[in-house]
Design a protein around this motif. Structure first.
Motif, PDB file in Angstrom:
ATOM      1  N   GLN A   1       2.842   0.343  -2.143  1.00 26.70           N
ATOM      2  CA  GLN A   1       3.038   1.465  -3.058  1.00 26.70           C
ATOM      3  C   GLN A   1       3.257   0.962  -4.488  1.00 26.70           C
ATOM      4  O   GLN A   1       2.720   1.527  -5.444  1.00 26.70           O
ATOM      5  N   ALA A   2       4.040  -0.099  -4.641  1.00 28.57           N
ATOM      6  CA  ALA A   2       4.296  -0.651  -5.972  1.00 28.57           C
ATOM      7  C   ALA A   2       3.004  -1.198  -6.581  1.00 28.57           C
ATOM      8  O   ALA A   2       2.742  -1.015  -7.777  1.00 28.57           O
ATOM      9  N   ARG A   3       2.196  -1.841  -5.768  1.00 30.95           N
ATOM     10  CA  ARG A   3       0.924  -2.374  -6.241  1.00 30.95           C
ATOM     11  C   ARG A   3       0.016  -1.242  -6.711  1.00 30.95           C
ATOM     12  O   ARG A   3      -0.632  -1.323  -7.747  1.00 30.95           O
ATOM     13  N   ALA A   4      -0.032  -0.154  -5.950  1.00 28.94           N
ATOM     14  CA  ALA A   4      -0.861   0.997  -6.322  1.00 28.94           C
ATOM     15  C   ALA A   4      -0.356   1.628  -7.620  1.00 28.94           C
ATOM     16  O   ALA A   4      -1.149   1.984  -8.494  1.00 28.94           O
ATOM     17  N   ARG A   5       0.974   1.751  -7.759  1.00 34.16           N
ATOM     18  CA  ARG A   5       1.525   2.321  -8.992  1.00 34.16           C
ATOM     19  C   ARG A   5       1.245   1.410 -10.184  1.00 34.16           C
ATOM     20  O   ARG A   5       0.915   1.869 -11.269  1.00 34.16           O
ATOM     21  N   GLY A   6       1.354   0.122  -9.972  1.00 31.08           N
ATOM     22  CA  GLY A   6       1.100  -0.841 -11.054  1.00 31.08           C
ATOM     23  C   GLY A   6      -0.355  -0.808 -11.493  1.00 31.08           C
ATOM     24  O   GLY A   6      -0.653  -0.867 -12.686  1.00 31.08           O
ATOM     25  N   ALA A   7      -1.271  -0.702 -10.537  1.00 30.21           N
ATOM     26  CA  ALA A   7      -2.696  -0.644 -10.875  1.00 30.21           C
ATOM     27  C   ALA A   7      -2.999   0.627 -11.651  1.00 30.21           C
ATOM     28  O   ALA A   7      -3.755   0.611 -12.625  1.00 30.21           O
TER      29      ALA A   7
ATOM     30  N   LYS B   1      -2.922   2.294 -19.265  1.00 33.14           N
ATOM     31  CA  LYS B   1      -2.628   1.514 -20.451  1.00 33.14           C
ATOM     32  C   LYS B   1      -3.937   1.024 -21.102  1.00 33.14           C
ATOM     33  O   LYS B   1      -4.098   1.104 -22.321  1.00 33.14           O
ATOM     34  N   GLN B   2      -4.867   0.558 -20.273  1.00 36.74           N
ATOM     35  CA  GLN B   2      -6.143   0.085 -20.800  1.00 36.74           C
ATOM     36  C   GLN B   2      -6.942   1.229 -21.399  1.00 36.74           C
ATOM     37  O   GLN B   2      -7.621   1.064 -22.409  1.00 36.74           O
ATOM     38  N   ALA B   3      -6.891   2.402 -20.785  1.00 39.81           N
ATOM     39  CA  ALA B   3      -7.611   3.561 -21.309  1.00 39.81           C
ATOM     40  C   ALA B   3      -7.062   3.947 -22.681  1.00 39.81           C
ATOM     41  O   ALA B   3      -7.812   4.307 -23.586  1.00 39.81           O
ATOM     42  N   ARG B   4      -5.742   3.865 -22.860  1.00 33.67           N
ATOM     43  CA  ARG B   4      -5.131   4.191 -24.146  1.00 33.67           C
ATOM     44  C   ARG B   4      -5.536   3.181 -25.218  1.00 33.67           C
ATOM     45  O   ARG B   4      -5.728   3.529 -26.375  1.00 33.67           O
TER      46      ARG B   4
END
Length: 177
Positions: free
Chosen positions: A30-36, A42-45
């Motif tokens: 779950q943490a990995r999915a949230r981080g991705a 962040k990259q889109a911004r």
């Protein structure tokens, strides 16, 4: 007619350490999915991917490394090696043979190297040297890269077409071949 199916044994109940391991694995996923997801936002911004402090596939490469990477990705190892042989032809066959015989093309499917000589005497000489030359080329390029050397004799003069040409004749090409 009711057939009774034998009862399947139930898996043992997880407890203690096994339950904790399973919960840890689920939490990490779950943490990995949230981080991705956060990374993508962040990259889109920021307007897309940007290079960071660590090396990745988008960083500039030296020209030689970029060419080697391209050759490997496209599967051009054998044609590139044979092209190198054509460039080093005098070192492989010797200066005297190289002066009279020149590699023309390499057929990758049939693994045949075509060589043209400037006289029929040199073509005969190269046909006699062909097995030794094939062994030397395969030693340099890898086993089975060249199976045969096709030796061509000298080419005839250019055919001329004109009003004085007899119908059906091949002209000066009749004496060559």
């Amino acid at each position: 007619m009711s057939e009774e199916q034998p009862e399947r044994p139930k898996p043992p109940e997880l407890s203690g350490v096994d339950l904790a391991r399973q919960a840890l694995v689920a939490a990490k996923e779950q943490a990995r999915a949230r981080g991705a997801a956060a990374q993508q936002k962040k990259q889109a911004r920021r307007g897309g991917l940007r290079s960071g402090a660590r090396a990745d596939g988008r960083d500039p490469l030296p020209l030689g490394a970029a060419i080697n990477r391209l050759i490997t990705e496209r599967g051009w190892e054998t044609p590139a090696a044979v092209g190198g042989v054509m460039g080093r032809w005098p070192q492989l066959v010797g200066p005297e043979v190289a002066q009279h015989c020149e590699p023309q093309k390499y057929d990758e499917d049939a693994r045949v190297l075509t060589v043209q000589c400037d006289s029929t005497a040199w073509a005969t000489q190269l046909r006699l040297l062909a097995p030794t030359l094939v062994a030397r080329l395969n030693e340099d390029l890898g086993h089975g890269t060249v199976k045969m050397i096709k030796v061509l004799g000298p080419g005839g003069p250019a055919r001329r077409y004109g009003s004085l040409r007899a119908p059906g004749s091949k002209g000066p090409g009749d004496t060559y071949g």
